[in-house]
Design a protein around this motif. Structure first.
Motif, PDB file in Angstrom:
ATOM      1  N   ASP A 112       0.833  -1.202   0.000  1.00  0.00           N
ATOM      2  CA  ASP A 112       0.000   0.000   0.000  1.00  0.00           C
ATOM      3  C   ASP A 112       0.868   1.252   0.000  1.00  0.00           C
ATOM      4  O   ASP A 112       0.613   2.205  -0.748  1.00  0.00           O
ATOM      5  N   ARG A 113       1.892   1.243   0.830  1.00  0.00           N
ATOM      6  CA  ARG A 113       2.756   2.419   0.933  1.00  0.00           C
ATOM      7  C   ARG A 113       3.499   2.670  -0.372  1.00  0.00           C
ATOM      8  O   ARG A 113       3.628   3.820  -0.812  1.00  0.00           O
ATOM      9  N   ARG A 114       3.981   1.613  -0.991  1.00  0.00           N
ATOM     10  CA  ARG A 114       4.686   1.784  -2.263  1.00  0.00           C
ATOM     11  C   ARG A 114       3.739   2.337  -3.332  1.00  0.00           C
ATOM     12  O   ARG A 114       4.114   3.219  -4.117  1.00  0.00           O
ATOM     13  N   ARG A 115       2.512   1.818  -3.362  1.00  0.00           N
ATOM     14  CA  ARG A 115       1.550   2.278  -4.365  1.00  0.00           C
ATOM     15  C   ARG A 115       1.166   3.736  -4.132  1.00  0.00           C
ATOM     16  O   ARG A 115       1.058   4.523  -5.079  1.00  0.00           O
ATOM     17  N   ALA A 116       0.976   4.118  -2.871  1.00  0.00           N
ATOM     18  CA  ALA A 116       0.608   5.497  -2.559  1.00  0.00           C
ATOM     19  C   ALA A 116       1.743   6.456  -2.890  1.00  0.00           C
ATOM     20  O   ALA A 116       1.515   7.545  -3.431  1.00  0.00           O
ATOM     21  N   THR A 138      -7.148   5.650 -11.797  1.00  0.00           N
ATOM     22  CA  THR A 138      -6.885   4.787 -12.951  1.00  0.00           C
ATOM     23  C   THR A 138      -5.393   4.558 -13.110  1.00  0.00           C
ATOM     24  O   THR A 138      -4.950   3.435 -13.387  1.00  0.00           O
ATOM     25  N   GLU A 139      -4.605   5.601 -12.943  1.00  0.00           N
ATOM     26  CA  GLU A 139      -3.150   5.474 -13.035  1.00  0.00           C
ATOM     27  C   GLU A 139      -2.620   4.514 -11.974  1.00  0.00           C
ATOM     28  O   GLU A 139      -1.681   3.759 -12.222  1.00  0.00           O
ATOM     29  N   ALA A 140      -3.251   4.520 -10.797  1.00  0.00           N
ATOM     30  CA  ALA A 140      -2.829   3.641  -9.707  1.00  0.00           C
ATOM     31  C   ALA A 140      -3.413   2.238  -9.822  1.00  0.00           C
ATOM     32  O   ALA A 140      -3.021   1.340  -9.069  1.00  0.00           O
ATOM     33  N   GLY A 141      -4.353   2.035 -10.744  1.00  0.00           N
ATOM     34  CA  GLY A 141      -4.957   0.726 -10.924  1.00  0.00           C
ATOM     35  C   GLY A 141      -5.967   0.369  -9.854  1.00  0.00           C
ATOM     36  O   GLY A 141      -6.149  -0.809  -9.540  1.00  0.00           O
ATOM     37  N   LEU A 142      -6.648   1.391  -9.292  1.00  0.00           N
ATOM     38  CA  LEU A 142      -7.620   1.162  -8.233  1.00  0.00           C
ATOM     39  C   LEU A 142      -8.922   1.888  -8.558  1.00  0.00           C
ATOM     40  O   LEU A 142      -8.950   2.785  -9.405  1.00  0.00           O
ATOM     41  N   SER A 143      -9.982   1.509  -7.873  1.00  0.00           N
ATOM     42  CA  SER A 143     -11.220   2.273  -7.978  1.00  0.00           C
ATOM     43  C   SER A 143     -11.016   3.604  -7.272  1.00  0.00           C
ATOM     44  O   SER A 143     -10.124   3.764  -6.433  1.00  0.00           O
ATOM     45  N   ALA A 144     -11.838   4.581  -7.627  1.00  0.00           N
ATOM     46  CA  ALA A 144     -11.705   5.908  -7.031  1.00  0.00           C
ATOM     47  C   ALA A 144     -11.832   5.851  -5.515  1.00  0.00           C
ATOM     48  O   ALA A 144     -11.074   6.505  -4.787  1.00  0.00           O
ATOM     49  N   PHE A 145     -12.782   5.056  -5.024  1.00  0.00           N
ATOM     50  CA  PHE A 145     -13.000   4.964  -3.580  1.00  0.00           C
ATOM     51  C   PHE A 145     -11.806   4.354  -2.868  1.00  0.00           C
ATOM     52  O   PHE A 145     -11.297   4.894  -1.879  1.00  0.00           O
ATOM     53  N   PHE A 151      -4.637   6.378  -0.400  1.00  0.00           N
ATOM     54  CA  PHE A 151      -3.751   7.538  -0.495  1.00  0.00           C
ATOM     55  C   PHE A 151      -3.805   8.372   0.782  1.00  0.00           C
ATOM     56  O   PHE A 151      -2.768   8.750   1.340  1.00  0.00           O
ATOM     57  N   ALA A 152      -5.010   8.660   1.251  1.00  0.00           N
ATOM     58  CA  ALA A 152      -5.166   9.478   2.449  1.00  0.00           C
ATOM     59  C   ALA A 152      -4.593   8.779   3.675  1.00  0.00           C
ATOM     60  O   ALA A 152      -4.005   9.421   4.556  1.00  0.00           O
ATOM     61  N   ARG A 153      -4.751   7.453   3.745  1.00  0.00           N
ATOM     62  CA  ARG A 153      -4.248   6.707   4.891  1.00  0.00           C
ATOM     63  C   ARG A 153      -2.718   6.707   4.936  1.00  0.00           C
ATOM     64  O   ARG A 153      -2.117   6.846   5.998  1.00  0.00           O
ATOM     65  N   VAL A 154      -2.077   6.593   3.780  1.00  0.00           N
ATOM     66  CA  VAL A 154      -0.617   6.508   3.733  1.00  0.00           C
ATOM     67  C   VAL A 154       0.038   7.889   3.728  1.00  0.00           C
ATOM     68  O   VAL A 154       0.977   8.150   4.492  1.00  0.00           O
ATOM     69  N   ILE A 155      -0.453   8.790   2.872  1.00  0.00           N
ATOM     70  CA  ILE A 155       0.186  10.087   2.697  1.00  0.00           C
ATOM     71  C   ILE A 155      -0.263  11.098   3.751  1.00  0.00           C
ATOM     72  O   ILE A 155       0.477  12.001   4.127  1.00  0.00           O
ATOM     73  N   GLY A 156      -1.501  10.946   4.232  1.00  0.00           N
ATOM     74  CA  GLY A 156      -1.997  11.845   5.271  1.00  0.00           C
ATOM     75  C   GLY A 156      -2.861  12.981   4.755  1.00  0.00           C
ATOM     76  O   GLY A 156      -3.433  13.731   5.547  1.00  0.00           O
ATOM     77  N   VAL A 157      -2.954  13.137   3.447  1.00  0.00           N
ATOM     78  CA  VAL A 157      -3.841  14.115   2.809  1.00  0.00           C
ATOM     79  C   VAL A 157      -4.511  13.433   1.633  1.00  0.00           C
ATOM     80  O   VAL A 157      -4.056  12.376   1.176  1.00  0.00           O
ATOM     81  N   GLN A 161      -5.597  17.408  -2.286  1.00  0.00           N
ATOM     82  CA  GLN A 161      -4.826  18.250  -1.383  1.00  0.00           C
ATOM     83  C   GLN A 161      -3.342  18.164  -1.713  1.00  0.00           C
ATOM     84  O   GLN A 161      -2.639  19.183  -1.723  1.00  0.00           O
ATOM     85  N   TYR A 162      -2.869  16.963  -1.994  1.00  0.00           N
ATOM     86  CA  TYR A 162      -1.466  16.801  -2.362  1.00  0.00           C
ATOM     87  C   TYR A 162      -1.175  17.499  -3.682  1.00  0.00           C
ATOM     88  O   TYR A 162      -0.127  18.144  -3.843  1.00  0.00           O
ATOM     89  N   LEU A 163      -2.110  17.406  -4.630  1.00  0.00           N
ATOM     90  CA  LEU A 163      -1.950  18.043  -5.933  1.00  0.00           C
ATOM     91  C   LEU A 163      -1.854  19.567  -5.779  1.00  0.00           C
ATOM     92  O   LEU A 163      -0.983  20.208  -6.383  1.00  0.00           O
ATOM     93  N   VAL A 164      -2.722  20.150  -4.968  1.00  0.00           N
ATOM     94  CA  VAL A 164      -2.692  21.598  -4.749  1.00  0.00           C
ATOM     95  C   VAL A 164      -1.372  22.012  -4.108  1.00  0.00           C
ATOM     96  O   VAL A 164      -0.755  23.012  -4.509  1.00  0.00           O
ATOM     97  N   ARG A 165      -0.911  21.237  -3.126  1.00  0.00           N
ATOM     98  CA  ARG A 165       0.336  21.585  -2.449  1.00  0.00           C
ATOM     99  C   ARG A 165       1.535  21.426  -3.369  1.00  0.00           C
ATOM    100  O   ARG A 165       2.506  22.187  -3.276  1.00  0.00           O
ATOM    101  N   SER A 166       1.467  20.467  -4.268  1.00  0.00           N
ATOM    102  CA  SER A 166       2.527  20.315  -5.263  1.00  0.00           C
ATOM    103  C   SER A 166       2.556  21.521  -6.189  1.00  0.00           C
ATOM    104  O   SER A 166       3.636  22.052  -6.513  1.00  0.00           O
ATOM    105  N   ARG A 167       1.387  21.973  -6.608  1.00  0.00           N
ATOM    106  CA  ARG A 167       1.318  23.154  -7.467  1.00  0.00           C
ATOM    107  C   ARG A 167       1.851  24.391  -6.740  1.00  0.00           C
ATOM    108  O   ARG A 167       2.545  25.230  -7.335  1.00  0.00           O
ATOM    109  N   LEU A 168       1.527  24.525  -5.469  1.00  0.00           N
ATOM    110  CA  LEU A 168       2.031  25.648  -4.693  1.00  0.00           C
ATOM    111  C   LEU A 168       3.556  25.596  -4.574  1.00  0.00           C
ATOM    112  O   LEU A 168       4.224  26.634  -4.648  1.00  0.00           O
ATOM    113  N   ARG A 169       4.093  24.413  -4.382  1.00  0.00           N
ATOM    114  CA  ARG A 169       5.551  24.280  -4.266  1.00  0.00           C
ATOM    115  C   ARG A 169       6.231  24.681  -5.564  1.00  0.00           C
ATOM    116  O   ARG A 169       7.232  25.410  -5.559  1.00  0.00           O
ATOM    117  N   HIS A 170       5.693  24.210  -6.688  1.00  0.00           N
ATOM    118  CA  HIS A 170       6.261  24.581  -7.982  1.00  0.00           C
ATOM    119  C   HIS A 170       6.121  26.086  -8.219  1.00  0.00           C
ATOM    120  O   HIS A 170       7.033  26.723  -8.763  1.00  0.00           O
TER     121      HIS A 170
END
Length: 233
Positions: A112-116, A138-145, A151-157, A161-170
């Motif tokens: 799970d952690r590697r996939r996230a 789809t890119e991760a090979g999972l259903s949306a749910f 993702f939220a369980r492993v990454i914490g957001v 939310q991660y996408l927005v923060r990535s855009r802010l960092r760039h």
């Protein structure tokens, strides 16, 4: 209907909403769920799918009202949680409430952690592009749910939310190192409009993009003003 009520439509059924819309502050928000998501959400419940999705009108319930308000905030660009993510969370919570199911939160496995992490790296690499929950799942090979939960369980957001923060960092990197206009940078990193970018950046950095650029170029007064502010609880 009153504020906080939920109307559920089932394919093939006809219904009429007799709710009178008032002029001041009265809003309705609707979600259309894909058949695959509908089935995913009811898998493992003791209640049949037809019974869950034919609940009709659900009265105001605290378990749903709070997510409904989050959905309204997301729809109005007042939250960094994606509207599609809130839709999935709302639908999942609805199923749990109607069916009486309690979902077990399983610990994340090494797989799970590697996939996230792989999904997070992909989001960061493609953060300039328009990406929704379905595309990332789809890119991760999972259903949306399942992708949203993992993702939220492993990454914490959430993924959005991660996408927005990535855009802010760039954006912060470009503001510090690049001479392009704030508008061009906002669009280049993936924000759809300037006002949303400025509001989101200010909330994250505490200063506007222009002031951040000035501080990056050596304007110490901006940093001193920020450091002089009292820390909030």
């Amino acid at each position: 209907m009153v504020a906080g009520s939920v109307v559920v439509g089932y394919p093939g059924d006809e219904f009429v909403c007799t709710h009178d819309h008032h002029v001041c502050g009265d809003e309705c928000l609707s979600f259309r769920l894909a058949p695959e998501l509908v089935q995913t959400l009811v898998d493992g419940t003791a209640t049949s799918a037809a019974k869950v999705w034919r609940a009709g009108c659900v009265p105001p319930l605290p378990e749903l009202m709070v997510l409904g308000e989050l959905a309204q905030a997301s729809a109005g660009n007042r939250s960094d949680v994606g509207i599609d993510e809130v839709g999935v969370l709302f639908a999942a919570r609805f199923v749990d409430v109607v069916s009486g199911r309690v979902r077990n939160v399983l610990p994340a496995t090494a797989s799970d952690r590697r996939r996230a992490v792989a999904a997070a790296l992909w989001l960061d690499e493609h953060s300039h592009a328009p990406i929704d929950l379905e595309a990332a799942a789809t890119e991760a090979g999972l259903s949306a749910f399942h992708f949203l939960r993992l993702f939220a369980r492993v990454i914490g957001v959430t993924p959005h939310q991660y996408l927005v923060r990535s855009r802010l960092r760039h954006a912060a990197r470009l503001l510090a190192d690049d001479a392009r206009s704030v508008t061009d940078i906002a669009l280049d990193v993936g924000f759809g409009d300037l006002s949303n970018f400025v509001r989101t950046f200010r909330k994250a950095a505490g200063v506007s993009p222009r002031d951040f650029r000035r501080a990056a170029k050596g304007d110490r007064k901006i940093l001193q003003a920020r450091l002089a502010l009292p820390l909030l609880g």
